[in-house]
Motif scaffolding. Structure first.
Motif, PDB file in Angstrom:
ATOM      1  N   TYR A  60       0.811  -1.228   0.000  1.00 31.47           N
ATOM      2  CA  TYR A  60       0.000   0.000   0.000  1.00 31.47           C
ATOM      3  C   TYR A  60       0.842   1.276   0.000  1.00 31.47           C
ATOM      4  O   TYR A  60       0.293   2.376   0.051  1.00 31.47           O
ATOM      5  N   GLY A  61       2.155   1.138  -0.040  1.00 31.56           N
ATOM      6  CA  GLY A  61       3.015   2.315  -0.197  1.00 31.56           C
ATOM      7  C   GLY A  61       3.069   3.225   1.016  1.00 31.56           C
ATOM      8  O   GLY A  61       3.403   4.417   0.902  1.00 31.56           O
ATOM      9  N   VAL A  62       2.770   2.680   2.197  1.00 24.66           N
ATOM     10  CA  VAL A  62       2.814   3.523   3.410  1.00 24.66           C
ATOM     11  C   VAL A  62       4.268   3.901   3.708  1.00 24.66           C
ATOM     12  O   VAL A  62       5.173   3.066   3.654  1.00 24.66           O
ATOM     13  N   ARG A  63       4.505   5.153   4.012  1.00 24.23           N
ATOM     14  CA  ARG A  63       5.864   5.661   4.198  1.00 24.23           C
ATOM     15  C   ARG A  63       6.125   6.157   5.620  1.00 24.23           C
ATOM     16  O   ARG A  63       7.254   6.516   5.963  1.00 24.23           O
ATOM     17  N   ARG A  64       5.086   6.211   6.460  1.00 26.39           N
ATOM     18  CA  ARG A  64       5.277   6.756   7.812  1.00 26.39           C
ATOM     19  C   ARG A  64       4.298   6.044   8.738  1.00 26.39           C
ATOM     20  O   ARG A  64       3.090   6.001   8.445  1.00 26.39           O
ATOM     21  N   ILE A  65       4.815   5.488   9.825  1.00 32.33           N
ATOM     22  CA  ILE A  65       3.949   4.789  10.788  1.00 32.33           C
ATOM     23  C   ILE A  65       4.223   5.339  12.177  1.00 32.33           C
ATOM     24  O   ILE A  65       5.368   5.331  12.649  1.00 32.33           O
ATOM     25  N   LEU A  66       3.164   5.828  12.810  1.00 35.94           N
ATOM     26  CA  LEU A  66       3.276   6.285  14.197  1.00 35.94           C
ATOM     27  C   LEU A  66       2.483   5.314  15.069  1.00 35.94           C
ATOM     28  O   LEU A  66       1.243   5.282  15.024  1.00 35.94           O
ATOM     29  N   ARG A  67       3.219   4.496  15.810  1.00 34.49           N
ATOM     30  CA  ARG A  67       2.536   3.618  16.757  1.00 34.49           C
ATOM     31  C   ARG A  67       2.023   4.484  17.905  1.00 34.49           C
ATOM     32  O   ARG A  67       2.746   5.339  18.441  1.00 34.49           O
ATOM     33  N   ILE A  68       0.765   4.302  18.267  1.00 34.79           N
ATOM     34  CA  ILE A  68       0.218   5.026  19.417  1.00 34.79           C
ATOM     35  C   ILE A  68      -0.293   3.964  20.389  1.00 34.79           C
ATOM     36  O   ILE A  68      -1.416   3.486  20.295  1.00 34.79           O
ATOM     37  N   GLY A  69       0.613   3.598  21.301  1.00 40.04           N
ATOM     38  CA  GLY A  69       0.359   2.427  22.136  1.00 40.04           C
ATOM     39  C   GLY A  69       0.378   2.734  23.614  1.00 40.04           C
ATOM     40  O   GLY A  69       0.583   3.872  24.041  1.00 40.04           O
ATOM     41  N   THR A  70       0.184   1.676  24.375  1.00 44.62           N
ATOM     42  CA  THR A  70       0.351   1.758  25.823  1.00 44.62           C
ATOM     43  C   THR A  70       1.610   0.978  26.194  1.00 44.62           C
ATOM     44  O   THR A  70       2.111   0.171  25.410  1.00 44.62           O
ATOM     45  N   CYS A  71       2.095   1.225  27.395  1.00 41.37           N
ATOM     46  CA  CYS A  71       3.295   0.503  27.838  1.00 41.37           C
ATOM     47  C   CYS A  71       3.291   0.399  29.353  1.00 41.37           C
ATOM     48  O   CYS A  71       2.608   1.148  30.042  1.00 41.37           O
ATOM     49  N   GLY A  72       4.078  -0.550  29.838  1.00 40.78           N
ATOM     50  CA  GLY A  72       4.365  -0.609  31.258  1.00 40.78           C
ATOM     51  C   GLY A  72       5.468   0.387  31.571  1.00 40.78           C
ATOM     52  O   GLY A  72       6.295   0.700  30.711  1.00 40.78           O
ATOM     53  N   GLY A  73       5.451   0.903  32.799  1.00 42.33           N
ATOM     54  CA  GLY A  73       6.464   1.876  33.213  1.00 42.33           C
ATOM     55  C   GLY A  73       7.366   1.295  34.278  1.00 42.33           C
ATOM     56  O   GLY A  73       6.947   0.459  35.085  1.00 42.33           O
ATOM     57  N   VAL A  74       8.623   1.737  34.259  1.00 43.96           N
ATOM     58  CA  VAL A  74       9.624   1.319  35.245  1.00 43.96           C
ATOM     59  C   VAL A  74      10.284   2.582  35.784  1.00 43.96           C
ATOM     60  O   VAL A  74      10.619   3.485  35.007  1.00 43.96           O
ATOM     61  N   GLY A  75      10.469   2.633  37.091  1.00 45.70           N
ATOM     62  CA  GLY A  75      11.202   3.768  37.667  1.00 45.70           C
ATOM     63  C   GLY A  75      10.355   5.021  37.746  1.00 45.70           C
ATOM     64  O   GLY A  75       9.154   4.965  38.041  1.00 45.70           O
ATOM     65  N   ASP A  76      10.996   6.160  37.414  1.00 47.82           N
ATOM     66  CA  ASP A  76      10.362   7.452  37.699  1.00 47.82           C
ATOM     67  C   ASP A  76       9.419   7.903  36.587  1.00 47.82           C
ATOM     68  O   ASP A  76       9.539   9.002  36.060  1.00 47.82           O
ATOM     69  N   VAL A  77       8.480   7.053  36.238  1.00 50.50           N
ATOM     70  CA  VAL A  77       7.401   7.450  35.329  1.00 50.50           C
ATOM     71  C   VAL A  77       6.083   7.213  36.061  1.00 50.50           C
ATOM     72  O   VAL A  77       6.025   6.433  37.013  1.00 50.50           O
ATOM     73  N   ALA A  78       5.038   7.890  35.590  1.00 53.50           N
ATOM     74  CA  ALA A  78       3.730   7.763  36.234  1.00 53.50           C
ATOM     75  C   ALA A  78       2.694   7.359  35.198  1.00 53.50           C
ATOM     76  O   ALA A  78       2.876   7.586  33.991  1.00 53.50           O
ATOM     77  N   LEU A  79       1.598   6.773  35.670  1.00 52.15           N
ATOM     78  CA  LEU A  79       0.505   6.440  34.750  1.00 52.15           C
ATOM     79  C   LEU A  79       0.099   7.699  33.993  1.00 52.15           C
ATOM     80  O   LEU A  79      -0.035   8.770  34.584  1.00 52.15           O
ATOM     81  N   GLY A  80      -0.097   7.546  32.698  1.00 54.00           N
ATOM     82  CA  GLY A  80      -0.504   8.683  31.874  1.00 54.00           C
ATOM     83  C   GLY A  80       0.658   9.416  31.229  1.00 54.00           C
ATOM     84  O   GLY A  80       0.450  10.188  30.293  1.00 54.00           O
ATOM     85  N   ASP A  81       1.888   9.187  31.714  1.00 54.40           N
ATOM     86  CA  ASP A  81       3.047   9.841  31.080  1.00 54.40           C
ATOM     87  C   ASP A  81       3.137   9.416  29.618  1.00 54.40           C
ATOM     88  O   ASP A  81       2.820   8.271  29.267  1.00 54.40           O
TER      89      ASP A  81
END
Ligand SMILES: O=P(O)(O)O[C@H]1O[C@H](CO)[C@@H](O)[C@H]1O
Ligand SMILES: O=c1cc[nH]c(=O)[nH]1
Length: 236
Positions: free
Chosen positions: A81-102
């Motif tokens: 389909y000739g896609v040239r740019r992909i922005l993943r918009i995902g969730t992740c687990g956090g480790v250390g000094d990050v907070a939910l929603g960061d």
């Protein structure tokens, strides 16, 4: 034209695709943010839509969970389909000094998956985001005063019961996010010449036992989606 996994007509998919793991997140984003959104894929319920964001044509499609699923879709998007740019918009687990929603912008993605090694003679691949795309999102976030953190992340094949020492290893390397797709997507982007970047909202804290409700993972990630869309203004 269609592929084994995408049932879209030629030209039905924009050159830029927002790529959440969850197809219902894709549907929510299409219906909430895009004008004139038209569904281009429902095969395997991996919903995909093309519409307009401030006059720019853009698509949003689910990737499924994990590198094998997301790599199938990303490969077909790029090659057929000739896609040239992909922005993943995902969730992740956090480790250390990050907070939910960061909101993390994944500069690099290490992995326990063998996916990139399979393509790279069993050597280590430095799986990195596309710099121009990362810069466009960083600049847009600064202009719009959206707090983001450029970060190293890790993509695992094991959502449950993985390496019990993993969190300590991540901490040791100042890796603050863990998802299941970014590393494979970055390797694929490097091979296929597709600009890739993962924007990841922290939905779980792996050390604090904090979790975002499932409904919020599907429908509550507007800040991340609008930052990705707004950043397209800074892209050629
Ligand atoms: O919210 P998404 O984009 O699906 O991303 C994360 O959520 C899933 C696991 O719950 C995996 O796909 C992981 O990478
Ligand atoms: O891969 C993921 C995604 C969200 N939360 C996690 O803990 N892991």
């Amino acid at each position: 034209m269609s592929t084994p996994h995408i049932d879209a007509a030629p030209g039905a998919i924009a050159d830029t695709v927002l790529f959440p793991g969850d197809p219902l997140r894709a549907r929510h984003i299409a219906h909430t943010f895009l004008d004139d959104a038209v569904e281009f894929n429902a095969r395997r319920n991996m919903l995909g839509y093309t519409g307009q964001w401030r006059g720019r044509r853009v698509s949003v499609m689910g990737s499924g969970m994990g590198i094998p699923s997301s790599a199938i879709y990303a490969t077909e998007l790029a090659r057929v389909y000739g896609v040239r740019r992909i922005l993943r918009i995902g969730t992740c687990g956090g480790v250390g000094d990050v907070a939910l929603g960061d909101l993390l912008l994944a500069q690099s993605a290490s992995s326990d998956s063998r996916f990139n090694r399979l393509h790279f003679g069993d050597h280590d691949l430095a799986a990195c985001a596309d710099f121009a795309l990362l810069k466009a999102v960083v600049d847009t976030a600064a202009r719009r005063q959206v707090p983001v953190r450029v970060a190293h992340v890790f993509s695992t094949d094991c959502f449950y019961d993985g390496d019990p020492e993993l969190v300590a290893r991540l901490r040791r390397h100042r890796i603050v996010g863990i998802d299941m797709e970014s590393s494979g997507l970055y390797g694929l982007g490097m091979r296929e010449g597709v600009q890739c970047l993962s924007l990841l909202t922290v939905s779980d804290h792996l050390e604090r036992g904090e979790h975002m409700p499932a409904a919020e993972r599907e429908q509550g990630l507007a800040r991340m989606a609008t930052l990705a869309l707004d950043s397209l203004e800074g892209c050629a």
